[in-house]
Scaffold this motif. Sequence first.
Motif, mmCIF file in Angstrom:
data_model
loop_
_atom_site.group_PDB
_atom_site.id
_atom_site.type_symbol
_atom_site.label_atom_id
_atom_site.label_comp_id
_atom_site.label_asym_id
_atom_site.label_seq_id
_atom_site.Cartn_x
_atom_site.Cartn_y
_atom_site.Cartn_z
ATOM 1 N N ARG A 85 77.073 3.809 6.370
ATOM 2 C CA ARG A 85 76.459 3.236 8.013
ATOM 3 C C ARG A 85 75.948 1.680 8.217
ATOM 4 O O ARG A 85 77.068 0.741 9.070
ATOM 5 N N ALA A 86 75.990 0.849 7.092
ATOM 6 C CA ALA A 86 74.772 -0.450 7.658
ATOM 7 C C ALA A 86 76.212 -1.263 6.882
ATOM 8 O O ALA A 86 76.674 -2.294 7.782
ATOM 9 N N VAL A 87 77.070 -1.031 6.003
ATOM 10 C CA VAL A 87 78.806 -2.382 5.714
ATOM 11 C C VAL A 87 79.353 -2.103 6.305
ATOM 12 O O VAL A 87 79.726 -3.298 7.285
ATOM 13 N N VAL A 88 79.400 -0.573 7.269
ATOM 14 C CA VAL A 88 80.911 -0.048 8.212
ATOM 15 C C VAL A 88 80.140 -1.410 9.377
ATOM 16 O O VAL A 88 81.288 -2.539 10.256
ATOM 17 N N ARG A 89 79.072 -1.100 9.571
ATOM 18 C CA ARG A 89 78.400 -1.965 11.251
ATOM 19 C C ARG A 89 78.083 -3.642 10.870
ATOM 20 O O ARG A 89 78.137 -4.079 12.104
ATOM 21 N N ARG A 90 77.773 -3.959 9.831
ATOM 22 C CA ARG A 90 77.777 -5.237 9.576
ATOM 23 C C ARG A 90 79.156 -5.633 9.869
ATOM 24 O O ARG A 90 79.266 -6.626 10.166
ATOM 25 N N TYR A 91 80.506 -5.309 8.806
ATOM 26 C CA TYR A 91 81.285 -5.372 9.102
ATOM 27 C C TYR A 91 81.920 -5.809 10.551
ATOM 28 O O TYR A 91 82.540 -6.530 11.285
ATOM 29 N N ALA A 92 82.151 -4.902 11.386
ATOM 30 C CA ALA A 92 81.803 -4.456 12.850
ATOM 31 C C ALA A 92 81.384 -6.007 13.644
ATOM 32 O O ALA A 92 81.523 -6.406 14.594
ATOM 33 N N LEU A 162 88.359 4.637 5.693
ATOM 34 C CA LEU A 162 86.540 3.701 5.794
ATOM 35 C C LEU A 162 87.474 2.410 5.412
ATOM 36 O O LEU A 162 87.369 1.087 6.135
ATOM 37 N N LEU A 163 87.613 2.405 4.559
ATOM 38 C CA LEU A 163 89.078 0.667 4.083
ATOM 39 C C LEU A 163 89.707 -0.235 4.658
ATOM 40 O O LEU A 163 89.775 -1.422 5.385
ATOM 41 N N VAL A 164 90.713 1.107 6.026
ATOM 42 C CA VAL A 164 91.060 0.955 6.564
ATOM 43 C C VAL A 164 90.461 0.062 7.654
ATOM 44 O O VAL A 164 91.096 -1.062 8.752
ATOM 45 N N LEU A 165 89.985 0.943 8.344
ATOM 46 C CA LEU A 165 88.929 0.496 9.403
ATOM 47 C C LEU A 165 88.446 -0.855 9.162
ATOM 48 O O LEU A 165 88.428 -1.528 9.886
ATOM 49 N N MET A 166 87.763 -1.360 8.476
ATOM 50 C CA MET A 166 87.270 -1.948 7.682
ATOM 51 C C MET A 166 88.351 -3.704 7.523
ATOM 52 O O MET A 166 87.596 -4.916 8.537
ATOM 53 N N GLN A 167 88.990 -3.340 7.093
ATOM 54 C CA GLN A 167 89.705 -4.393 7.030
ATOM 55 C C GLN A 167 90.624 -4.312 8.935
ATOM 56 O O GLN A 167 91.032 -5.283 9.212
ATOM 57 N N GLY A 168 90.890 -3.380 9.685
ATOM 58 C CA GLY A 168 91.577 -3.571 10.370
ATOM 59 C C GLY A 168 90.388 -4.470 11.813
ATOM 60 O O GLY A 168 90.772 -4.724 12.471
ATOM 61 N N LEU A 169 89.066 -3.877 10.987
ATOM 62 C CA LEU A 169 88.103 -4.568 12.201
ATOM 63 C C LEU A 169 88.137 -5.864 12.280
ATOM 64 O O LEU A 169 87.729 -6.571 13.040
ATOM 65 N N ARG A 170 87.834 -6.678 11.038
ATOM 66 C CA ARG A 170 88.450 -7.949 10.626
ATOM 67 C C ARG A 170 89.897 -8.694 11.181
ATOM 68 O O ARG A 170 89.806 -9.317 11.754
ATOM 69 N N SER A 177 88.391 -11.033 22.081
ATOM 70 C CA SER A 177 87.928 -11.476 22.605
ATOM 71 C C SER A 177 86.035 -10.476 23.080
ATOM 72 O O SER A 177 85.808 -10.850 23.245
ATOM 73 N N ASP A 178 86.572 -9.566 22.787
ATOM 74 C CA ASP A 178 85.793 -7.935 23.451
ATOM 75 C C ASP A 178 85.176 -7.060 22.287
ATOM 76 O O ASP A 178 85.903 -6.930 21.621
ATOM 77 N N PRO A 179 84.227 -7.346 21.909
ATOM 78 C CA PRO A 179 83.288 -6.945 20.864
ATOM 79 C C PRO A 179 82.935 -5.691 20.829
ATOM 80 O O PRO A 179 82.717 -5.174 19.739
ATOM 81 N N ALA A 180 83.787 -4.955 21.737
ATOM 82 C CA ALA A 180 83.410 -3.275 21.938
ATOM 83 C C ALA A 180 84.278 -2.801 21.172
ATOM 84 O O ALA A 180 84.265 -2.051 21.093
ATOM 85 N N ARG A 181 85.429 -3.696 21.165
ATOM 86 C CA ARG A 181 86.071 -2.330 20.322
ATOM 87 C C ARG A 181 86.344 -2.114 19.258
ATOM 88 O O ARG A 181 86.595 -1.509 19.058
ATOM 89 N N ARG A 183 83.269 -2.452 17.315
ATOM 90 C CA ARG A 183 82.540 -1.558 17.411
ATOM 91 C C ARG A 183 81.973 0.018 17.483
ATOM 92 O O ARG A 183 81.952 0.798 16.990
ATOM 93 N N ASP A 184 82.655 0.141 19.171
ATOM 94 C CA ASP A 184 83.840 1.529 19.411
ATOM 95 C C ASP A 184 84.337 2.319 17.954
ATOM 96 O O ASP A 184 83.529 3.554 17.825
ATOM 97 N N ALA A 185 85.708 0.878 17.491
ATOM 98 C CA ALA A 185 86.049 1.697 16.632
ATOM 99 C C ALA A 185 84.989 1.910 15.110
ATOM 100 O O ALA A 185 85.311 3.280 14.719
ATOM 101 N N ALA A 186 84.713 0.923 15.548
ATOM 102 C CA ALA A 186 83.882 1.195 14.042
ATOM 103 C C ALA A 186 82.777 2.665 14.455
ATOM 104 O O ALA A 186 82.377 3.688 13.209
ATOM 105 N N GLU A 187 82.026 2.944 15.088
ATOM 106 C CA GLU A 187 81.070 3.835 15.064
ATOM 107 C C GLU A 187 81.616 5.531 15.511
ATOM 108 O O GLU A 187 81.063 6.236 14.756
#
Length: 194
Positions: A85-92, A162-170, A177-181, A183-187
Amino acid sequence: MARTKEFDPDAALQSALELFWRRGYEATSMADLVEHLGIGRASLYATFGNKHELYLKAFDRYERAGLTRIVRELSEPGPALPAIRAVVRRYADEASDEQLRRSGCLVTNTAAELAPHDPASARRVERNWDHLESTLHATLVRARAQGELPSDRDPLALARTLLVLMQGLRVVGKASSDPARVRDAAERTLALLD
């Protein structure tokens, strides 16, 4: 008598990495590298090869640092899911940080810019993703063995998600410009671990 190098190759490689990371491969010329690194063109070629070879060396440096950090974070003894969870949230967080999101992730940038037509870059991106996926998978297997992850959850499928999410977050973080986008996806994705 051979001339000695008048620059630190390690520092020059780090500086090249930062320029490629900020500007991209295509937008960075050899003239840009010569100027940015403060190294003569002949010395640059003699030490690192052509622009493509220098880029691949810079990518390898970036990859080693990033994977070392993630492996360390996910290999700590104790509960595994909080580490994931910490790694994914850091990515977000990084994907939504105003300064960090502009450069994005060099692996993701390389996947989008070079991998479709450059086999050497494509192999490096795949290698990175394979390593990240296997690290996530091992951590999720550990989480299931420790009773943190329900037994009906497939660690490999979750690692790939999680891999696809993490790369997609990037990718999304770099353009949005919407950080909620992000963060919401990660959660929402992390909820799959419950």
